[in-house]
Design an enzyme around this catalytic site. Sequence first.
Site, mmCIF file in Angstrom:
data_model
loop_
_atom_site.group_PDB
_atom_site.id
_atom_site.type_symbol
_atom_site.label_atom_id
_atom_site.label_comp_id
_atom_site.label_asym_id
_atom_site.label_seq_id
_atom_site.Cartn_x
_atom_site.Cartn_y
_atom_site.Cartn_z
ATOM 1 N N HIS A 189 -9.074 3.107 4.347
ATOM 2 C CA HIS A 189 -9.263 3.597 2.975
ATOM 3 C C HIS A 189 -10.232 4.770 2.939
ATOM 4 C CE1 HIS A 189 -8.142 -0.741 2.291
ATOM 5 N NE2 HIS A 189 -7.221 -0.110 1.610
ATOM 6 N N GLY A 229 -3.926 -3.546 -1.701
ATOM 7 C CA GLY A 229 -3.755 -2.275 -2.395
ATOM 8 C C GLY A 229 -2.594 -1.509 -1.790
ATOM 9 N N GLU A 230 -2.419 -0.279 -2.219
ATOM 10 C CA GLU A 230 -1.212 0.466 -1.849
ATOM 11 C C GLU A 230 -1.044 0.663 -0.350
ATOM 12 O OE1 GLU A 230 -1.135 4.739 -2.603
ATOM 13 O OE2 GLU A 230 -3.157 4.561 -3.423
ATOM 14 N N PHE A 231 -2.156 0.770 0.401
ATOM 15 C CA PHE A 231 -2.020 1.023 1.835
ATOM 16 C C PHE A 231 -1.481 -0.196 2.571
ATOM 17 C CE2 PHE A 231 -5.446 4.014 0.538
ATOM 18 C CZ PHE A 231 -4.659 5.150 0.618
ATOM 19 N N GLY A 232 -1.733 -1.377 2.028
ATOM 20 C CA GLY A 232 -1.148 -2.577 2.613
ATOM 21 C C GLY A 232 0.370 -2.526 2.558
#
Length: 340
Positions: free
Chosen positions: A66, A115-118
């Site tokens: 992140h 979150g979005e990166f997951g």
Amino acid sequence: MSTDKITFLLNWQPTPYHIPIFLAQTKGYFKEQGLDMAILEPTNPSDVTELIGSGKVDMGLKAMIHTLAAKARGFPVTSVASLLDEPFTGVLYLKGSGITEDFQSLKGKKIGYVGEFGKIQIDELTKHYGMKPEDYTAVRCGMNVAKYIIEGKIDAGIGIECMQQVELEEYLAKQGRPASDAKMLRIDKLACLGCCCFCTVLYICNDEFLKKNPEKVRKFLKAIKKATDYVLADPVKAWKEYIDFKPRLNNDLSYKQYQRCYAYFSSSLYNVHRDWKKVTGYGKRLAILPPDYVSNYTNEYLSWPEPEEVSDPLEAQRLMAIHQEKCRQEGTFKRLALPA
């Protein structure tokens, strides 16, 4: 109105691994350095890098992936130290859910992510294993991955071994089931990374704050180092002091999570160069970083000797897995002694 108070934003509500930060406050280590700290909690963990990068907060905590993505998206932040080194991170699930060690067993399942990166990570893995993102249902859970698995809202979800996996193990114990029924498909193995460093938890700074206040950052890190040394020297005593200040953590689950976090605490606080190189490459592979991206970290504010990096990181990961399993079984505080 101006203030000399330094604002520091946690990456989540207070957890066992935040202990060095709160003890640096309660034991007066920040005060010894002439610092006035305000430790803040986010209502949404996904806001942390944006708030720090925009200058609304001076410093804080965030995972490596992140931290890299934040700067690439125009939020100028830099890692100045490490808190939690390479905690095992992966897709958590319960035995009997229809999920196995075969990644393709996730087809048709509901998979939770923080979150979005997951989601980006899972999507990339589906391609690697001959699947499509449409082959699973993504569910954004925030920090409630274990809770959602227990409630049946998802079949599996991304979490870390020393936090969400312990939560699942405690649930299983109450059901009369073995803790070993909590399983993890480690992302570092699935993605052939060779390290779990993308989830290393870092101390990060707003770049403008760092530029204007280098001495304050050095003093902050001295106080954190003193608190970390205190925790590592006497973890039981340190915990008693922590829960006196944060009584909400005075429970069996938090204590077991703390035991499992203990081996991951960075004793030197140094950013590990090899880890940053690997995760920067991983970020480019995920297309969240441009090809020419330069890693945003520095060790120049740490005023003690830098340790040598481990010679065989894969062997270190293998030994850590054995160590953490032993910690789960015995419930002890032990650090892993790695071969040179």
